[in-house]
Design a protein around this motif. Sequence first.
Motif, PDB file in Angstrom:
ATOM      1  N   ILE A   6       0.867  -1.205   0.000  1.00  0.00           N
ATOM      2  CA  ILE A   6       0.000   0.000   0.000  1.00  0.00           C
ATOM      3  C   ILE A   6       0.897   1.248   0.000  1.00  0.00           C
ATOM      4  O   ILE A   6       2.046   1.195   0.443  1.00  0.00           O
ATOM      5  CB  ILE A   6      -0.986  -0.008   1.198  1.00  0.00           C
ATOM      6  CG1 ILE A   6      -2.105   1.024   0.988  1.00  0.00           C
ATOM      7  CG2 ILE A   6      -0.272   0.194   2.520  1.00  0.00           C
ATOM      8  CD1 ILE A   6      -3.319   0.811   1.884  1.00  0.00           C
ATOM      9  N   GLY A   7       0.341   2.352  -0.520  1.00  0.00           N
ATOM     10  CA  GLY A   7       1.093   3.609  -0.593  1.00  0.00           C
ATOM     11  C   GLY A   7       1.510   3.843  -2.042  1.00  0.00           C
ATOM     12  O   GLY A   7       2.670   3.734  -2.381  1.00  0.00           O
ATOM     13  N   GLU A   8       0.511   4.193  -2.878  1.00  0.00           N
ATOM     14  CA  GLU A   8       0.816   4.294  -4.309  1.00  0.00           C
ATOM     15  C   GLU A   8       0.924   5.746  -4.753  1.00  0.00           C
ATOM     16  O   GLU A   8       0.057   6.573  -4.444  1.00  0.00           O
ATOM     17  CB  GLU A   8      -0.287   3.563  -5.089  1.00  0.00           C
ATOM     18  CG  GLU A   8       0.223   2.708  -6.209  1.00  0.00           C
ATOM     19  CD  GLU A   8       1.142   1.570  -5.751  1.00  0.00           C
ATOM     20  OE1 GLU A   8       2.382   1.725  -5.879  1.00  0.00           O
ATOM     21  OE2 GLU A   8       0.632   0.546  -5.302  1.00  0.00           O
TER      22      GLU A   8
ATOM     23  N   MET B 187      10.925   4.423  -4.112  1.00  0.00           N
ATOM     24  CA  MET B 187      10.448   3.183  -3.482  1.00  0.00           C
ATOM     25  C   MET B 187      11.095   1.916  -4.028  1.00  0.00           C
ATOM     26  O   MET B 187      11.582   1.073  -3.267  1.00  0.00           O
ATOM     27  CB  MET B 187       8.929   3.071  -3.660  1.00  0.00           C
ATOM     28  CG  MET B 187       8.398   1.667  -3.365  1.00  0.00           C
ATOM     29  SD  MET B 187       6.634   1.554  -3.287  1.00  0.00           S
ATOM     30  CE  MET B 187       6.142   1.871  -4.964  1.00  0.00           C
ATOM     31  N   ASP B 188      11.075   1.759  -5.361  1.00  0.00           N
ATOM     32  CA  ASP B 188      11.434   0.467  -5.955  1.00  0.00           C
ATOM     33  C   ASP B 188      12.897   0.113  -5.678  1.00  0.00           C
ATOM     34  O   ASP B 188      13.222  -1.014  -5.310  1.00  0.00           O
ATOM     35  CB  ASP B 188      11.198   0.495  -7.473  1.00  0.00           C
ATOM     36  CG  ASP B 188       9.782   0.912  -7.817  1.00  0.00           C
ATOM     37  OD1 ASP B 188       8.925   0.900  -6.909  1.00  0.00           O
ATOM     38  OD2 ASP B 188       9.531   1.253  -8.991  1.00  0.00           O
ATOM     39  N   GLN B 189      13.768   1.083  -5.842  1.00  0.00           N
ATOM     40  CA  GLN B 189      15.197   0.840  -5.624  1.00  0.00           C
ATOM     41  C   GLN B 189      15.467   0.581  -4.145  1.00  0.00           C
ATOM     42  O   GLN B 189      16.272  -0.280  -3.790  1.00  0.00           O
ATOM     43  CB  GLN B 189      16.023   2.049  -6.097  1.00  0.00           C
ATOM     44  CG  GLN B 189      16.059   2.234  -7.604  1.00  0.00           C
ATOM     45  CD  GLN B 189      14.822   2.906  -8.168  1.00  0.00           C
ATOM     46  OE1 GLN B 189      13.937   3.350  -7.434  1.00  0.00           O
ATOM     47  NE2 GLN B 189      14.734   2.983  -9.484  1.00  0.00           N
TER      48      GLN B 189
ATOM     49  N   THR C 268      -1.460  -2.745  -7.550  1.00  0.00           N
ATOM     50  CA  THR C 268      -0.150  -2.366  -7.035  1.00  0.00           C
ATOM     51  C   THR C 268       0.690  -1.787  -8.168  1.00  0.00           C
ATOM     52  O   THR C 268       0.547  -2.201  -9.327  1.00  0.00           O
ATOM     53  CB  THR C 268       0.559  -3.586  -6.409  1.00  0.00           C
ATOM     54  OG1 THR C 268       1.802  -3.167  -5.852  1.00  0.00           O
ATOM     55  CG2 THR C 268       0.800  -4.705  -7.403  1.00  0.00           C
ATOM     56  N   GLY C 269       1.550  -0.821  -7.845  1.00  0.00           N
ATOM     57  CA  GLY C 269       2.463  -0.267  -8.852  1.00  0.00           C
ATOM     58  C   GLY C 269       1.930   0.993  -9.500  1.00  0.00           C
ATOM     59  O   GLY C 269       0.934   1.575  -9.046  1.00  0.00           O
ATOM     60  N   GLY C 270       2.579   1.400 -10.564  1.00  0.00           N
ATOM     61  CA  GLY C 270       2.318   2.692 -11.195  1.00  0.00           C
ATOM     62  C   GLY C 270       0.936   2.827 -11.821  1.00  0.00           C
ATOM     63  O   GLY C 270       0.395   3.921 -11.923  1.00  0.00           O
TER      64      GLY C 270
HETATM   65  C1  GLA Z   1       6.449   3.195 -10.086  1.00  0.00           C
HETATM   66  C2  GLA Z   1       7.593   4.101  -9.664  1.00  0.00           C
HETATM   67  C3  GLA Z   1       7.634   4.239  -8.137  1.00  0.00           C
HETATM   68  C4  GLA Z   1       6.259   4.647  -7.587  1.00  0.00           C
HETATM   69  C5  GLA Z   1       5.171   3.749  -8.153  1.00  0.00           C
HETATM   70  C6  GLA Z   1       3.788   4.205  -7.765  1.00  0.00           C
HETATM   71  O1  GLA Z   1       6.679   1.889  -9.631  1.00  0.00           O
HETATM   72  O2  GLA Z   1       8.816   3.563 -10.113  1.00  0.00           O
HETATM   73  O3  GLA Z   1       8.620   5.162  -7.771  1.00  0.00           O
HETATM   74  O4  GLA Z   1       6.010   6.005  -7.849  1.00  0.00           O
HETATM   75  O5  GLA Z   1       5.217   3.678  -9.569  1.00  0.00           O
HETATM   76  O6  GLA Z   1       3.581   4.056  -6.407  1.00  0.00           O
END
Ligand code: GLA
Length: 379
Positions: A31-33, A171-173, A330-332
């Motif tokens: 969570i936290g998009e 976030m992802d890294q 989830t995700g972008g």
């Molecule tokens: C993509 C981006 C992340 C984040 C998500 C949405 O994964 O790479 O930095 O902004 O989208 O939460």
Amino acid sequence: MDQTTLTAQFASTFHQQPARLVHAPGRVNLIGEHTDYNGGFVFPAAINFGTWIAASTRDDRQIDAVAVDFDNQRNQFSLDAIEFDEQQGWANYVRGVIKMLQHDFPQIGGANLMITGNVPQGAGLSSSASFEIAVLKAFSDLYDLNLDGVKAALLGQKAENDFVGCSCGIMDQLISAMGEEGQGMLLDCESLTFEHSNLPDDLDIVIINSNVKRGLVDSEYNLRRQQCEEAAAAMQVKSLRHADLPLLEACRDNMSDPVYRRARHIITENQRTVDTFRSLREGDIAAVSKAMAESHASMRDDFEITVKPIDYLVEIVSQVVGNKGGVRMTGGGFGGCVVALVPKNLVSEVTNTVNKFYHSETGLKQTIYVCSAEKGAFS
Ligand code: GLA
């Protein structure tokens, strides 16, 4: 490709054994998009899909990289002339990361790299961040660099922002670098401090890839970023992290309706993220369930980043799990995956339901992964 085969292929290509074999995971965001680039909170977990690199140093200043999953394409360049490669798109993750790394660690030399991975690409599970962090881990180990996970995450993000050309958040890294086995990570994207928490043993992380062909992802992503910045400027705050709902209401006339709704998503999502971390710790799954449902509705109605097949998946999965688990995109966005926290005894029912209805409703074929939370490359 398994690690033994990767090592063997490295040996036959480069006529030496790899000095290191490194791994960096992909991630799922619980969570936290779209909160990360607003200085807010995210709650991801690293997953048991990732990138592996077999690597060795070289005596010269050349990089020789092979992408096993792209027909063994080979990309060679000098550390002294790192430019964007128009032909081999994957190579820009290697090039960008090394270019950024050189600023801080000019002592690095050349390397042979053999790369493979199993994060589904374009599914919103961060195959690119896992690739970047794996390259950074390879160099960190090969050249004994004083590189920690947060610094690695910032370098990976910089490579993606300034070299590859995607303006993602952190976030992802950061989760790929600093995830922990069996745990989710609450990350404060302003201070870059984080806290891990065990995920309940009786819940599985189920990821369902909608396999919607994603279009316009980058342009829509960048547009959302701009709208968030516009909202923050209208409220005279540094970022949406520093806004709340009363301030938003007071400033409503200073912004367009879409910009107002984008901000409302971010403000409420930040709160849901912090609350969900706490609820999971306390074992209050009904509260987690509610927050995930509200997160999805907010992404659908306010942030407008979901698509019909994803909304449908969320609907049918939530009918199975009820308030004993949770489900959301989830995700972008604009396709990609749904994440569900599912009681172990309901996983087969979730799978059966999706297998039974998704294709006939949408004409698409889903892929389902039952995942575990894993250790990051630098943890
Ligand atoms: C993509 C981006 C992340 C984040 C998500 C949405 O994964 O790479 O930095 O902004 O989208 O939460």
